[in-house]
Design a protein around this motif. Structure first.
Motif, PDB file in Angstrom:
ATOM      1  N   UNK A 169       0.815  -1.210   0.000  1.00  0.00           N
ATOM      2  CA  UNK A 169       0.000   0.000   0.000  1.00  0.00           C
ATOM      3  C   UNK A 169       0.854   1.268   0.000  1.00  0.00           C
ATOM      4  N   UNK A 170       1.986   1.183   0.631  1.00  0.00           N
ATOM      5  CA  UNK A 170       2.842   2.369   0.771  1.00  0.00           C
ATOM      6  C   UNK A 170       3.558   2.704  -0.531  1.00  0.00           C
ATOM      7  N   UNK A 171       3.898   1.681  -1.290  1.00  0.00           N
ATOM      8  CA  UNK A 171       4.743   1.863  -2.480  1.00  0.00           C
ATOM      9  C   UNK A 171       4.218   2.888  -3.479  1.00  0.00           C
ATOM     10  N   UNK A 172       2.921   2.885  -3.843  1.00  0.00           N
ATOM     11  CA  UNK A 172       2.461   3.853  -4.850  1.00  0.00           C
ATOM     12  C   UNK A 172       2.342   5.280  -4.340  1.00  0.00           C
ATOM     13  N   UNK A 173       2.342   5.494  -3.033  1.00  0.00           N
ATOM     14  CA  UNK A 173       2.290   6.842  -2.469  1.00  0.00           C
ATOM     15  C   UNK A 173       0.899   7.395  -2.247  1.00  0.00           C
ATOM     16  N   UNK A 174      -0.099   6.849  -2.959  1.00  0.00           N
ATOM     17  CA  UNK A 174      -1.490   7.244  -2.767  1.00  0.00           C
ATOM     18  C   UNK A 174      -2.358   6.105  -3.279  1.00  0.00           C
ATOM     19  N   UNK A 175      -3.603   6.072  -2.830  1.00  0.00           N
ATOM     20  CA  UNK A 175      -4.469   4.976  -3.249  1.00  0.00           C
ATOM     21  C   UNK A 175      -5.932   5.372  -3.124  1.00  0.00           C
ATOM     22  N   UNK A 176      -6.732   4.802  -4.015  1.00  0.00           N
ATOM     23  CA  UNK A 176      -8.186   4.886  -3.922  1.00  0.00           C
ATOM     24  C   UNK A 176      -8.693   3.487  -3.606  1.00  0.00           C
ATOM     25  N   UNK A 177      -9.447   3.364  -2.521  1.00  0.00           N
ATOM     26  CA  UNK A 177      -9.942   2.063  -2.091  1.00  0.00           C
ATOM     27  C   UNK A 177     -11.416   1.945  -2.456  1.00  0.00           C
ATOM     28  N   UNK A 178     -11.766   0.890  -3.205  1.00  0.00           N
ATOM     29  CA  UNK A 178     -13.174   0.593  -3.468  1.00  0.00           C
ATOM     30  C   UNK A 178     -13.761   0.075  -2.162  1.00  0.00           C
ATOM     31  N   UNK A 179     -14.608   0.876  -1.548  1.00  0.00           N
ATOM     32  CA  UNK A 179     -14.993   0.648  -0.159  1.00  0.00           C
ATOM     33  C   UNK A 179     -16.479   0.345  -0.022  1.00  0.00           C
ATOM     34  N   UNK A 180     -16.784  -0.877   0.425  1.00  0.00           N
ATOM     35  CA  UNK A 180     -18.179  -1.281   0.622  1.00  0.00           C
ATOM     36  C   UNK A 180     -18.616  -1.201   2.073  1.00  0.00           C
ATOM     37  N   UNK A 181     -17.638  -1.143   2.987  1.00  0.00           N
ATOM     38  CA  UNK A 181     -17.967  -1.159   4.404  1.00  0.00           C
ATOM     39  C   UNK A 181     -17.988  -2.550   4.998  1.00  0.00           C
ATOM     40  N   UNK A 182     -17.653  -3.565   4.198  1.00  0.00           N
ATOM     41  CA  UNK A 182     -17.598  -4.932   4.690  1.00  0.00           C
ATOM     42  C   UNK A 182     -16.308  -5.225   5.430  1.00  0.00           C
ATOM     43  N   UNK A 183     -16.148  -6.456   5.883  1.00  0.00           N
ATOM     44  CA  UNK A 183     -14.985  -6.852   6.680  1.00  0.00           C
ATOM     45  C   UNK A 183     -13.684  -6.566   5.946  1.00  0.00           C
TER      46      UNK A 183
END
Length: 285
Positions: A22-36
Protein backbone atom coordinates in the motif's frame (compact mmCIF):
# COMPACT_ATOMS: atom_id res chain seq x y z
CA UNK A 1 2.82 -22.88 22.07
CA UNK A 2 5.42 -22.76 19.29
CA UNK A 3 2.66 -23.24 16.72
CA UNK A 4 0.76 -20.25 18.10
CA UNK A 5 3.95 -18.17 18.06
CA UNK A 6 4.68 -19.20 14.46
CA UNK A 7 1.12 -18.33 13.38
CA UNK A 8 1.38 -14.93 15.03
CA UNK A 9 4.71 -14.20 13.36
CA UNK A 10 3.34 -15.34 9.99
CA UNK A 11 0.33 -13.06 10.39
CA UNK A 12 2.48 -10.09 11.28
CA UNK A 13 4.68 -10.78 8.24
CA UNK A 14 1.59 -10.71 6.04
CA UNK A 15 0.48 -7.44 7.61
CA UNK A 16 3.93 -5.93 7.01
CA UNK A 17 3.78 -7.05 3.37
CA UNK A 18 0.33 -5.51 2.99
CA UNK A 19 1.56 -2.19 4.32
CA UNK A 20 4.53 -2.28 1.95
CA UNK A 21 2.22 -2.93 -0.99
CA UNK A 22 0.00 0.00 0.00
CA UNK A 23 2.84 2.37 0.77
CA UNK A 24 4.74 1.86 -2.48
CA UNK A 25 2.46 3.85 -4.85
CA UNK A 26 2.29 6.84 -2.47
CA UNK A 27 -1.49 7.24 -2.77
CA UNK A 28 -4.47 4.98 -3.25
CA UNK A 29 -8.19 4.89 -3.92
CA UNK A 30 -9.94 2.06 -2.09
CA UNK A 31 -13.17 0.59 -3.47
CA UNK A 32 -14.99 0.65 -0.16
CA UNK A 33 -18.18 -1.28 0.62
CA UNK A 34 -17.97 -1.16 4.40
CA UNK A 35 -17.60 -4.93 4.69
CA UNK A 36 -14.98 -6.85 6.68
CA UNK A 37 -12.34 -6.91 3.95
CA UNK A 38 -12.60 -3.42 2.49
CA UNK A 39 -12.81 -1.86 5.97
CA UNK A 40 -9.60 -3.56 7.04
CA UNK A 41 -7.94 -2.61 3.74
CA UNK A 42 -8.99 1.02 4.10
CA UNK A 43 -7.73 1.16 7.69
CA UNK A 44 -4.36 -0.30 6.67
CA UNK A 45 -4.12 2.18 3.79
CA UNK A 46 -5.01 5.08 6.06
CA UNK A 47 -2.33 4.04 8.55
CA UNK A 48 0.44 4.08 5.94
CA UNK A 49 -0.78 6.77 3.52
CA UNK A 50 -2.58 9.22 5.80
CA UNK A 51 -4.37 11.91 3.81
CA UNK A 52 -3.17 10.37 0.55
CA UNK A 53 -5.88 7.70 0.60
CA UNK A 54 -9.50 8.13 -0.47
CA UNK A 55 -12.47 5.77 -0.20
CA UNK A 56 -14.92 5.38 -3.07
CA UNK A 57 -18.27 3.73 -2.42
CA UNK A 58 -20.58 2.73 -5.26
CA UNK A 59 -24.23 2.99 -4.23
CA UNK A 60 -26.91 1.18 -6.21
CA UNK A 61 -30.08 -0.85 -5.82
CA UNK A 62 -27.79 -3.84 -5.22
CA UNK A 63 -26.32 -2.19 -2.12
CA UNK A 64 -28.47 -2.07 1.05
CA UNK A 65 -28.99 1.32 2.65
CA UNK A 66 -27.65 0.09 6.00
CA UNK A 67 -24.32 -0.78 4.33
CA UNK A 68 -23.93 2.69 2.83
CA UNK A 69 -24.70 4.31 6.19
CA UNK A 70 -22.05 2.20 7.90
CA UNK A 71 -19.50 3.04 5.19
CA UNK A 72 -20.18 6.76 5.59
CA UNK A 73 -19.91 6.57 9.38
CA UNK A 74 -16.61 4.67 9.28
CA UNK A 75 -14.96 7.14 6.92
CA UNK A 76 -16.14 10.05 9.05
CA UNK A 77 -14.75 8.44 12.21
CA UNK A 78 -11.41 7.65 10.55
CA UNK A 79 -11.06 11.02 8.86
CA UNK A 80 -10.90 9.45 5.40
CA UNK A 81 -12.02 11.47 2.39
CA UNK A 82 -15.06 9.61 1.08
CA UNK A 83 -16.55 9.85 -2.40
CA UNK A 84 -19.91 8.25 -3.13
CA UNK A 85 -20.92 7.42 -6.68
CA UNK A 86 -24.44 6.35 -7.64
CA UNK A 87 -24.60 3.63 -10.29
CA UNK A 88 -27.75 2.46 -12.06
CA UNK A 89 -26.71 -1.18 -12.19
CA UNK A 90 -29.96 -2.38 -13.74
CA UNK A 91 -29.30 -0.18 -16.78
CA UNK A 92 -25.96 -1.91 -17.48
CA UNK A 93 -26.39 -4.08 -20.56
CA UNK A 94 -27.18 -7.68 -19.62
CA UNK A 95 -27.31 -7.23 -15.86
CA UNK A 96 -31.10 -7.18 -15.50
CA UNK A 97 -31.33 -10.57 -17.26
CA UNK A 98 -29.00 -12.04 -14.62
CA UNK A 99 -26.73 -14.32 -16.66
CA UNK A 100 -24.04 -16.36 -14.84
CA UNK A 101 -21.48 -13.63 -15.58
CA UNK A 102 -23.71 -10.86 -14.19
CA UNK A 103 -21.11 -9.97 -11.57
CA UNK A 104 -18.52 -9.42 -14.30
CA UNK A 105 -20.82 -7.08 -16.23
CA UNK A 106 -21.64 -5.10 -13.09
CA UNK A 107 -18.07 -4.91 -11.75
CA UNK A 108 -16.75 -3.85 -15.14
CA UNK A 109 -18.96 -0.76 -15.08
CA UNK A 110 -18.39 -0.14 -11.37
CA UNK A 111 -14.61 -0.12 -11.67
CA UNK A 112 -14.74 1.96 -14.85
CA UNK A 113 -16.41 4.71 -12.86
CA UNK A 114 -14.18 4.28 -9.81
CA UNK A 115 -11.06 4.53 -11.96
CA UNK A 116 -12.38 7.71 -13.58
CA UNK A 117 -12.98 9.28 -10.18
CA UNK A 118 -9.54 8.23 -8.94
CA UNK A 119 -7.91 9.72 -12.04
CA UNK A 120 -9.63 13.07 -11.39
CA UNK A 121 -8.08 12.94 -7.92
CA UNK A 122 -4.65 12.25 -9.49
CA UNK A 123 -4.58 8.73 -8.06
CA UNK A 124 -3.63 5.87 -10.36
CA UNK A 125 -3.56 3.05 -7.78
CA UNK A 126 -7.05 1.61 -7.23
CA UNK A 127 -7.46 -1.31 -4.82
CA UNK A 128 -10.29 -3.61 -3.82
CA UNK A 129 -10.80 -6.07 -0.98
CA UNK A 130 -10.64 -9.60 -2.42
CA UNK A 131 -8.75 -11.99 -0.16
CA UNK A 132 -7.07 -15.36 -0.64
CA UNK A 133 -10.26 -17.31 0.13
CA UNK A 134 -12.06 -15.65 -2.79
CA UNK A 135 -10.07 -17.84 -5.17
CA UNK A 136 -12.10 -20.88 -4.12
CA UNK A 137 -15.49 -20.01 -5.64
CA UNK A 138 -16.92 -18.96 -8.99
CA UNK A 139 -16.40 -15.19 -8.94
CA UNK A 140 -16.69 -13.69 -12.45
CA UNK A 141 -16.28 -10.18 -11.01
CA UNK A 142 -12.58 -10.90 -10.50
CA UNK A 143 -12.17 -10.92 -14.29
CA UNK A 144 -13.26 -7.27 -14.33
CA UNK A 145 -10.78 -6.50 -11.55
CA UNK A 146 -8.00 -7.98 -13.69
CA UNK A 147 -9.12 -6.22 -16.89
CA UNK A 148 -9.05 -2.80 -15.22
CA UNK A 149 -5.75 -3.58 -13.47
CA UNK A 150 -7.34 -2.93 -10.09
CA UNK A 151 -5.09 -4.18 -7.30
CA UNK A 152 -6.05 -6.77 -4.66
CA UNK A 153 -3.42 -6.20 -1.95
CA UNK A 154 -5.10 -8.44 0.65
CA UNK A 155 -4.83 -11.35 -1.78
CA UNK A 156 -1.28 -10.39 -2.75
CA UNK A 157 -0.29 -10.41 0.92
CA UNK A 158 -1.77 -13.90 1.27
CA UNK A 159 -4.41 -12.91 3.83
CA UNK A 160 -7.42 -15.15 4.40
CA UNK A 161 -10.82 -14.08 5.73
CA UNK A 162 -10.14 -15.48 9.18
CA UNK A 163 -6.78 -13.69 9.35
CA UNK A 164 -8.41 -10.41 8.33
CA UNK A 165 -10.91 -10.83 11.15
CA UNK A 166 -8.09 -11.49 13.65
CA UNK A 167 -6.18 -8.39 12.56
CA UNK A 168 -9.38 -6.33 12.49
CA UNK A 169 -10.06 -7.32 16.09
CA UNK A 170 -6.53 -6.27 17.09
CA UNK A 171 -7.21 -2.90 15.46
CA UNK A 172 -10.58 -2.64 17.27
CA UNK A 173 -12.42 -2.31 13.97
CA UNK A 174 -16.20 -2.60 14.34
CA UNK A 175 -16.34 -5.04 11.43
CA UNK A 176 -14.09 -7.75 12.90
CA UNK A 177 -17.10 -9.98 13.63
CA UNK A 178 -19.49 -8.50 11.07
CA UNK A 179 -21.38 -11.17 9.11
CA UNK A 180 -20.25 -11.75 5.53
CA UNK A 181 -22.23 -9.89 2.93
CA UNK A 182 -22.60 -9.97 -0.84
CA UNK A 183 -24.57 -7.72 -3.15
CA UNK A 184 -28.32 -8.28 -3.25
CA UNK A 185 -28.20 -9.51 -6.86
CA UNK A 186 -26.49 -12.67 -5.58
CA UNK A 187 -29.83 -13.68 -4.03
CA UNK A 188 -31.35 -14.31 -7.50
CA UNK A 189 -31.14 -17.60 -9.36
CA UNK A 190 -29.32 -17.18 -12.68
CA UNK A 191 -31.69 -16.36 -15.50
CA UNK A 192 -34.35 -14.80 -13.27
CA UNK A 193 -34.94 -11.16 -14.16
CA UNK A 194 -33.74 -8.75 -11.49
CA UNK A 195 -36.11 -5.89 -10.74
CA UNK A 196 -36.05 -2.97 -8.34
CA UNK A 197 -39.15 -4.35 -6.63
CA UNK A 198 -37.66 -7.79 -6.01
CA UNK A 199 -34.39 -6.29 -4.78
CA UNK A 200 -36.41 -4.27 -2.25
CA UNK A 201 -38.23 -7.43 -1.15
CA UNK A 202 -34.94 -9.20 -0.48
CA UNK A 203 -33.39 -6.22 1.28
CA UNK A 204 -36.38 -5.73 3.58
CA UNK A 205 -36.61 -9.46 4.31
CA UNK A 206 -32.96 -9.62 5.31
CA UNK A 207 -33.24 -6.45 7.33
CA UNK A 208 -36.12 -8.05 9.24
CA UNK A 209 -34.05 -11.17 9.99
CA UNK A 210 -31.22 -8.95 11.22
CA UNK A 211 -33.55 -6.96 13.47
CA UNK A 212 -35.00 -10.21 14.79
CA UNK A 213 -31.56 -11.28 15.96
CA UNK A 214 -30.28 -13.70 13.35
CA UNK A 215 -26.59 -13.36 12.62
CA UNK A 216 -25.49 -14.90 9.32
CA UNK A 217 -28.15 -15.53 6.70
CA UNK A 218 -29.36 -15.07 3.15
CA UNK A 219 -32.85 -14.71 1.70
CA UNK A 220 -32.62 -16.23 -1.78
CA UNK A 221 -35.44 -15.47 -4.19
CA UNK A 222 -36.92 -18.02 -6.59
CA UNK A 223 -39.87 -16.41 -8.36
CA UNK A 224 -42.35 -15.75 -5.57
CA UNK A 225 -40.60 -18.05 -3.07
CA UNK A 226 -38.14 -16.95 -0.39
CA UNK A 227 -35.51 -19.57 0.55
CA UNK A 228 -33.94 -18.66 3.87
CA UNK A 229 -30.40 -19.84 4.59
CA UNK A 230 -29.31 -19.78 8.25
CA UNK A 231 -26.44 -21.14 10.28
CA UNK A 232 -27.55 -24.63 11.47
CA UNK A 233 -27.24 -23.57 15.10
CA UNK A 234 -30.00 -21.02 14.48
CA UNK A 235 -32.50 -23.46 12.92
CA UNK A 236 -34.25 -24.01 16.23
CA UNK A 237 -34.70 -20.29 16.75
CA UNK A 238 -36.48 -19.89 13.43
CA UNK A 239 -38.67 -22.96 13.94
CA UNK A 240 -39.98 -21.81 17.32
CA UNK A 241 -43.70 -21.28 16.72
CA UNK A 242 -43.84 -17.55 17.48
CA UNK A 243 -40.73 -16.78 15.42
CA UNK A 244 -41.78 -18.96 12.48
CA UNK A 245 -45.19 -17.31 12.35
CA UNK A 246 -43.68 -13.83 12.62
CA UNK A 247 -41.20 -14.44 9.78
CA UNK A 248 -43.77 -15.99 7.45
CA UNK A 249 -46.17 -13.12 8.08
CA UNK A 250 -43.54 -10.46 7.46
CA UNK A 251 -42.14 -12.00 4.28
CA UNK A 252 -45.59 -12.55 2.83
CA UNK A 253 -46.38 -8.90 3.52
CA UNK A 254 -43.34 -8.03 1.40
CA UNK A 255 -44.73 -9.94 -1.59
CA UNK A 256 -43.46 -13.51 -1.19
CA UNK A 257 -46.10 -16.22 -1.68
CA UNK A 258 -44.02 -19.05 -0.20
CA UNK A 259 -41.43 -18.96 2.60
CA UNK A 260 -39.02 -21.87 3.05
CA UNK A 261 -35.92 -22.73 5.07
CA UNK A 262 -32.94 -24.40 3.37
CA UNK A 263 -31.93 -27.44 5.44
CA UNK A 264 -28.40 -27.28 4.05
CA UNK A 265 -27.94 -24.01 5.93
CA UNK A 266 -26.08 -20.84 5.08
CA UNK A 267 -23.22 -21.07 2.59
CA UNK A 268 -21.69 -18.71 0.06
CA UNK A 269 -22.31 -19.25 -3.63
CA UNK A 270 -25.36 -21.49 -3.22
CA UNK A 271 -26.81 -20.13 -6.47
CA UNK A 272 -23.87 -21.75 -8.30
CA UNK A 273 -24.75 -25.26 -7.11
CA UNK A 274 -27.42 -26.06 -9.69
CA UNK A 275 -25.27 -25.23 -12.71
CA UNK A 276 -21.96 -26.30 -14.14
CA UNK A 277 -20.18 -23.25 -15.50
CA UNK A 278 -17.40 -22.92 -18.03
CA UNK A 279 -14.51 -20.54 -17.23
CA UNK A 280 -16.18 -17.81 -19.30
CA UNK A 281 -19.37 -18.10 -17.24
CA UNK A 282 -21.62 -19.90 -19.73
CA UNK A 283 -24.05 -22.65 -18.70
CA UNK A 284 -22.80 -26.18 -19.29
CA UNK A 285 -25.95 -27.84 -17.96
Amino acid sequence: MNEIKDNTQNLQQKLALLKDLLKEPGSAAIAFSGGVDSTFLLKAAKDVLGEHVIAITAVSSFFPERESREAIDFCREQGVRHIIVSIDTLSVAGVRENPPNRCYLCKKELFRQIIQIAAKQNISYVAEGSNLDDMGDYRPGLAAVAEWNVKSPLKEAGLTKDEIRILSKELALPTWEKPSFACLASRFVYGETITTEKLAMVEQAEQFLSETGFRQFRVRIHGDMARIELLPEEFGKLLAEDMRTKIVSRLKSLGFTYVSMDLAGYRTGSMNEFYSLSPNGNFLS
